[in-house]
Design a protein around this motif. Structure first.
Motif, short mmCIF file in Angstrom:
data_model
loop_
_atom_site.label_atom_id
_atom_site.label_comp_id
_atom_site.label_asym_id
_atom_site.label_seq_id
_atom_site.Cartn_x
_atom_site.Cartn_y
_atom_site.Cartn_z
N LEU A 134 -9.57 19.25 0.89
CA LEU A 134 -9.31 18.23 2.25
C LEU A 134 -7.86 17.80 2.96
CD1 LEU A 134 -9.23 16.06 -1.92
CD2 LEU A 134 -11.30 15.95 0.14
N ARG A 135 -6.89 18.79 2.76
CA ARG A 135 -6.30 18.96 3.37
C ARG A 135 -6.47 19.52 4.67
NH1 ARG A 135 -6.08 17.44 -1.90
NH2 ARG A 135 -3.90 16.59 -2.87
N GLY A 136 -7.35 20.37 4.61
CA GLY A 136 -8.19 21.01 5.51
C GLY A 136 -8.67 20.69 6.31
N THR A 137 -10.07 21.43 6.28
CA THR A 137 -10.74 21.00 7.31
C THR A 137 -11.55 19.37 6.94
OG1 THR A 137 -12.52 22.06 5.62
CG2 THR A 137 -11.90 22.78 7.71
N ALA A 331 14.20 14.80 -1.24
CA ALA A 331 13.81 13.39 -0.34
C ALA A 331 12.71 13.34 -0.01
CB ALA A 331 15.28 12.74 0.68
N LEU A 332 11.19 12.72 -0.55
CA LEU A 332 10.17 13.25 0.20
C LEU A 332 9.47 12.70 1.44
CD1 LEU A 332 8.80 12.47 -3.79
CD2 LEU A 332 10.11 14.32 -2.98
N SER A 333 8.47 13.52 1.85
CA SER A 333 7.73 12.22 3.20
C SER A 333 6.74 13.58 2.97
CB SER A 333 8.96 12.91 3.97
OG SER A 333 9.00 14.61 4.00
N PHE A 334 5.92 12.88 4.30
CA PHE A 334 4.31 13.47 4.12
C PHE A 334 4.56 14.61 5.66
CE2 PHE A 334 4.01 9.27 2.56
CZ PHE A 334 3.36 10.37 1.39
N ARG A 335 4.09 16.25 5.06
CA ARG A 335 3.40 16.48 6.54
C ARG A 335 2.84 16.11 7.58
NH1 ARG A 335 2.35 20.97 2.03
NH2 ARG A 335 4.36 21.61 1.13
N SER A 336 3.52 16.00 9.07
CA SER A 336 2.91 15.22 9.56
C SER A 336 1.59 16.51 10.15
CB SER A 336 3.85 15.72 11.08
OG SER A 336 4.25 16.70 11.56
N TRP A 337 1.34 17.24 9.72
CA TRP A 337 -0.37 18.40 9.79
C TRP A 337 -1.32 18.15 8.87
CZ3 TRP A 337 5.00 20.25 8.62
CH2 TRP A 337 5.23 21.00 7.39
N ASP A 338 -1.18 18.17 7.86
CA ASP A 338 -2.47 17.51 7.05
C ASP A 338 -2.09 16.28 6.36
OD1 ASP A 338 -0.27 18.26 5.26
OD2 ASP A 338 -1.93 20.17 4.79
N GLY A 339 -1.03 15.43 6.07
CA GLY A 339 -0.74 14.43 5.25
C GLY A 339 0.21 14.25 3.97
N GLN A 340 -0.08 15.43 3.76
CA GLN A 340 0.43 15.87 1.77
C GLN A 340 2.08 15.93 2.45
OE1 GLN A 340 -1.36 17.08 -0.25
NE2 GLN A 340 0.45 16.32 -1.36
#
Lengths: 386, 324
Positions: A134-137, A331-340
């Motif tokens: 879900l974080r990949g393909t 501080a938590l944030s979302f990875r731009s490349w996979d939304g995690q």
């Protein structure tokens, strides 16, 4: 106190974002599905039926407490589908009802169907599926993940084991597909951090371990020379019976024993005690990783509402300016490349938080939390259009 | 340790021993996980007594005459009142649930208590021992401060990320200022012109202009060899002359020294692990900082900006208060 409100409104307009409009009500939806859990050998703990949902409720309550000062109200619509429910139809219904923020607490296949039915301007938070693909393909531009994926969990565990120099792993895999997926993540971690899987055995689970663990497990674990027994048993069918029964005196880690998790009742530092207390008071039980993921999703929306004055919240959540204080010390944030959601992962024993990853010494040029799971160079997701 | 560093270390010890405060200070430290108070003799810088207090003691503060010490016993849901001379607990005050931090009005009459689990600030009359007011705050109220002129009482809410302003002359909350993530501590400058607020997860200290309630400056910190997200400001204290601020940087294990006019960070001093809060001796010469994880107190020579000693105390030392 109309006069006070007016003054407050004026002050905040000046302080925060001049020219933006008010949003009186911020609506969130929680979408989940009843899961018929197979019977397990270790039936000491009853799986809470409201797991996830109570986290979403607490997150919305937290948002509302802040919203009072900003004239913002928050509501949560709760949709719990039956076991064979149509997640896509439910999502379409939420969209037509005007929802733009949905906390999805669904198994992977239902989530994929639901996201496919979501309009592009709807932001979906995955709070229930740890699946790596879900974080990949299978990633989507409007899909974020607050639950850690299996690769993150395995990396967190792997960092600690490698730091302890327990680098020879004996992998025991349960018969279910999710156990195989967990084992895949463990293998990836081993390769990544230079550990070695010296043996692999599949547990076929023919016997009642409560009666025969003392005879079955020593035999099952006899032979290989290893440092730790890594177990992949996500539903908790047999893993609880491995500790103290192995042929050699070795620790058990993985889905049982020392377990990597997004949240655990032993987390108490960084103000976590307050979150645990609030959750306990609301739900009458302890907070799980799924509850935490749903809470974090709701809070992400609340934080965006506060900071943008309910402007373009979806864009803000995914911008570099976004940060969420999630009671994990960073501080938590979302990875731009996979939304995690990048986040520390706790390594918990039953009554003891052993450590929290990223483990000291695992360095990253930008953010140490990105040593857990899929970092930018290795992503298979194309949501950034790369 | 090489011979040279050994020499240097003993030189530091020798100078500091000579320049130890002549006046006899008493330093009180609350130990969050031991339910005790460590009492340090400031002339010898040694723990001379450890006394039992309520459960999970955190914030501690002294009355202006230094005769009374107030102790937030968070898990006992009470504020304990200790007689400094005899070191006996005299009585408990009603505090609301889970009191964490508090501040006294300048006349020592009213204690403003943040009730972390209830999203409330409770005002307690220390004379009649009654609750006289309660104010709704954001989630997890923590930092409390009362201006020196008594006009403003402020509270920071850690999850709502706001400073809530209570106008004490009207007895109402009149304003809120949005600050960085997880605001932990608030401190008025001695002239009451500015309020400094630390944001632990945001990694900044916001300087707020008191008349307008607006942020006029944000101070950021960097410590060599420490990742930016581990620099987490918590406690803030101003020196005697209102020229330098000391900011405890939590897991960065350093205390920053900030010029209060230019807002420039001039120094970062290595202390123990996860430094929380501080207090400065009345003569302004020494600062004592509590290190939560390493369970000790770092003694800082304010003028020379040097850490001269660490003193082992109980588990998870939290609050520090110094009496002459």
């Amino acid at each position: 106190m109309p006069a006070a409100w007016k003054r407050l409104a004026l002050a905040l307009l000046l302080v925060l974002a001049p020219g933006t409009t008010w949003a009186a009500d911020i609506r969130l939806a929680y979408l989940s599905m009843t899961i018929d859990r197979p019977p397990v050998l270790s039936n000491l703990d009853v799986w809470p039926e409201d797991e996830g949902l109570q986290g979403a409720r607490l997150g919305v309550a937290d948002n509302a407490a802040t919203g009072r000062f900003l004239k913002q109200t928050f509501t949560l619509d709760e949709v719990v589908l039956p076991e064979d429910g149509d997640a896509a139809a439910a999502m379409a219904e939420l969209a037509s009802a005007g929802h733009r923020f949905v906390i999805a607490d669904l198994p992977a296949s239902a989530l994929e169907a639901a996201v496919a039915a979501a309009p592009p301007d709807m932001l979906v938070f995955n709070a229930g599926a740890p699946d790596d693909h879900l974080r990949g393909t299978a990633c989507r531009a409007n899909l974020l993940h607050t639950l850690p994926n299996r690769a993150m969990l395995a990396d967190a565990l792997g960092q600690y084991l490698v730091k302890k120099r327990w680098s020879k792993w004996f992998l025991v895999i349960g018969p279910r597909p999710e156990d195989a997926a967990y084992a895949d993540a463990i293998r990836r971690t081993a390769k990544r951090f230079g550990a070695k899987i010296v043996a692999e055995r599949t547990w076929d689970g023919d016997f009642d371990l409560r009666r025969s663990a003392a005879t079955e497990v020593p035999q099952f674990t006899q032979g290989p020379s290893y440092d730790v027994l890594v177990v992949a048993d996500e539903i908790g069918d047999f893993g609880e019976y491995l500790p103290y029964q192995t042929w050699d005196p070795r620790p058990v880690v993985g889905t049982q024993g020392l377990t990597p998790t997004g949240w655990h009742r032993t987390v108490e530092q960084w103000g976590a005690t307050q979150l645990q207390n609030r959750f306990q008071a609301l739900a009458g039980r302890t907070m799980t990783a799924r509850d935490y993921a749903a809470w974090a999703a709701a809070r992400a929306v609340g934080e965006a509402a506060t900071r943008t004055q309910a402007g373009d919240m979806a864009a803000y959540i995914q911008s570099p300016a976004f940060e969420l204080a999630g009671f994990k010390g960073r501080a938590l944030s979302f990875r731009s490349w996979d939304g995690q959601l990048r986040q520390p992962i706790g390594l918990a024993a039953a009554r003891n938080l052993v450590t929290q990853a990223p483990v000291e010494g695992f360095l990253h040029p930008i953010n140490e939390m990105d040593t857990l799971g899929f970092d930018k160079p290795e992503t298979a997701c194309t949501r950034e259009g790369t | 340790m090489t011979y040279r560093t050994l020499l240097a270390a003993s030189a530091v010890l020798a100078t500091s021993a000579l320049s130890w405060p002549a006046a006899a200070y008493t330093v009180f430290v609350s130990n969050e996980k031991d339910n005790t108070l460590s009492i340090i003799d400031g002339t010898r810088n040694e723990v001379i007594e450890t006394i039992d207090v309520g459960k999970r003691p955190r914030g501690i503060t002294l009355s202006k005459d230094f005769k009374t010490l107030y102790i937030c016993a968070s898990d006992s849901d009470t504020v304990q009142v200790m007689d400094v001379a005899t070191r006996k607990i005299l009585h408990n005050l009603p505090s609301g649930e889970d009191p964490e931090q508090f501040a006294l009005s300048p006349d020592d009459r009213y204690l403003y208590v943040s009730n972390e689990d209830d999203n409330i600030v409770t005002v307690v009359d220390t004379v009649s021992r009654e609750v006289v007011a309660q104010y709704d705050t954001g989630i997890e109220p923590e930092g409390m401060a009362v201006s020196h002129n008594g006009r403003w009482a402020v509270n920071t809410s850690e999850t709502t990320n706001m400073v809530h302003w209570i106008d004490t002359t009207k007895g109402v909350m009149v304003d809120n200022t949005l600050v960085g993530q997880r605001p932990r501590h608030a401190e008025f400058t001695k002239d009451d012109a500015f309020l400094w607020v630390s944001a632990e997860i945001g990694g900044i200290v916001s300087v707020i202009d008191v008349p307008t309630k607006k942020i006029v400056h944000e101070i950021t910190f960097s410590v060599k060899g420490v990742q930016p997200d581990q620099v987490q400001p918590v406690g803030v204290k101003f020196d005697k002359d209102n020229t330098y601020a000391f900011v405890a940087l939590g897991p960065a294990n350093h205390v920053a020294v900030v010029d209060m006019k230019t807002y420039e960070v001039e120094d970062t001093l290595l202390v123990g692990q996860r430094v929380w809060h501080m207090d400065i001796t009345p003569d302004g010469a020494w600062a004592y900082a509590s290190n939560g994880v390493s369970g000790d107190i770092s003694v800082i020579d304010v003028a020379n900006r040097k850490v001269v000693k660490s003193i082992k105390v109980g588990r998870y030392p939290w609050g520090v208060a110094i009496a002459p």
